[in-house]
Design a protein around this motif. Structure first.
Motif, mmCIF file in Angstrom:
data_model
loop_
_atom_site.group_PDB
_atom_site.id
_atom_site.type_symbol
_atom_site.label_atom_id
_atom_site.label_comp_id
_atom_site.label_asym_id
_atom_site.label_seq_id
_atom_site.Cartn_x
_atom_site.Cartn_y
_atom_site.Cartn_z
ATOM 1 N N UNK A 1 -5.285 -5.056 9.506
ATOM 2 C CA UNK A 1 -5.414 -5.837 10.740
ATOM 3 C C UNK A 1 -6.877 -6.035 11.142
ATOM 4 N N UNK A 2 -7.699 -5.013 10.961
ATOM 5 C CA UNK A 2 -9.093 -5.078 11.404
ATOM 6 C C UNK A 2 -10.045 -5.630 10.354
ATOM 7 N N UNK A 3 -9.561 -5.888 9.150
ATOM 8 C CA UNK A 3 -10.440 -6.341 8.076
ATOM 9 C C UNK A 3 -10.840 -7.804 8.261
ATOM 10 N N UNK A 4 -12.128 -8.053 8.211
ATOM 11 C CA UNK A 4 -12.619 -9.433 8.206
ATOM 12 C C UNK A 4 -13.632 -9.656 7.091
ATOM 13 N N UNK B 1 0.820 -1.207 0.000
ATOM 14 C CA UNK B 1 0.000 0.000 0.000
ATOM 15 C C UNK B 1 0.854 1.257 0.000
ATOM 16 N N UNK B 2 1.900 1.278 0.838
ATOM 17 C CA UNK B 2 2.794 2.435 0.867
ATOM 18 C C UNK B 2 3.520 2.608 -0.472
ATOM 19 N N UNK C 1 -6.951 -6.019 -2.867
ATOM 20 C CA UNK C 1 -8.159 -5.180 -2.898
ATOM 21 C C UNK C 1 -8.085 -3.960 -1.973
ATOM 22 N N UNK C 2 -7.258 -4.009 -0.947
ATOM 23 C CA UNK C 2 -7.143 -2.889 -0.014
ATOM 24 C C UNK C 2 -5.856 -2.105 -0.202
#
Length: 287
Positions: free
Chosen positions: A205-208, A85-86, A144-145
């Motif tokens: 980390x929080x993606x489910x 992402x970075x 995707x993110x």
């Protein structure tokens, strides 16, 4: 040398103390409830001092070795995804900040569109699973993110705040665009890179939901998704269990999962928080 405190200084300290308490008190309560017995919580409610100490919630979570595998998957996805992402976001943001790049405004407009409009879940799923063939692969949790329009614009605005004379001087000395970006822009962009890295790592980390839609292989379950499944299973069993059945830790397990999932992020945040305010302020208002 004596330091004098005025009424304004005292008021500011009191405000910060109250804010700290508002933050720490619920967190402390969550810790205490996670170590309470389910029957005690059902009878006496949430208390800072447990009426009955119990580790049933943690035993329920860690009784399956899949939790440790899910941690490995989540850590890999978070680290690799943050790096990807970075990389893509910083390159895209830097390209949009350079005045001589053709069509940069059109590209910025195309990136801005997803902030306002969304094609919906079904087209997104078809593209990811049928066109890109990412379903049931670890890349389905990363790509995707990878690019967030908000992060791209933060980086672009930050790069625009850096004097273009630096890049022009490097070009006069014979440096190419890649060398200028790597040797000049990246070292000067630590605040915004740390800020965007924090945003990206929190998102991974929080993606489910991505696991919910794209992952069927149990070996690729993330810790957030696995704990979601455990919580759903316990809620279902609690609703359909007989009166004589053992009381399942449906309440305490929620707080136990909260502590398990938030722990690594608490350890990471202190290392980037010194860059956070500077990066978000410059990246959001400049340009």
């Amino acid at each position: 040398m004596k330091i004098k405190f005025g009424w304004l200084d005292l008021l500011i300290y009191l405000v910060f103390i109250v804010f700290a308490l508002v933050t720490l008190v619920p967190f402390t309560l969550a810790i205490m409830v996670s170590f309470s017995a389910e029957s005690s919580v059902a009878m006496h409610g949430y208390k800072f001092i447990p009426e009955q100490f119990s580790l049933d919630a943690y035993k329920m979570i860690f009784q399956d070795s899949m939790v440790f595998n899910a941690y490995k998957v989540t850590i890999f996805v978070t680290v690799a995804g943050t790096f990807v992402s970075l990389l893509f976001s910083s390159l895209l943001g830097y390209m949009m900040s350079v005045q001589k790049v053709k069509y940069r405004n059109i590209i910025a407009f195309l990136i801005f569109i997803p902030i306002v409009f969304s094609a919906g879940l079904v087209p997104w799923y078809i593209v990811v699973s049928n066109v890109l063939h990412l379903k049931n692969t670890v890349w389905a949790l990363i790509l995707p993110l990878a690019i967030s329009p908000f992060n791209v614009f933060l980086l672009r605005n930050y790069y625009k705040s850096i004097s273009p004379a630096l890049a022009e001087s490097a070009e006069i000395d014979g440096a190419g665009p890649w060398y200028t970006f790597y040797k000049i822009m990246i070292p000067l962009s630590k605040p915004i890179l740390a800020t965007v890295g924090l945003f990206a790592s929190l998102g991974y980390w929080n993606d489910f939901t991505t696991s919910l839609w794209l992952i069927d292989d149990r070996k690729l379950f993330t810790v957030q998704f696995l704990l979601y499944r455990i919580n759903s299973m316990i809620a279902y069993m609690s609703q359909h269990a007989n009166m004589s059945a053992v009381l399942l830790p449906s309440e305490t397990i929620v707080f136990a999962m909260f502590l398990i999932t938030i722990g690594p992020i608490i350890l990471v945040y202190p290392y980037v928080q010194k860059y956070f305010v500077k990066g978000i302020m410059i990246g959001s208002v400049k340009g």
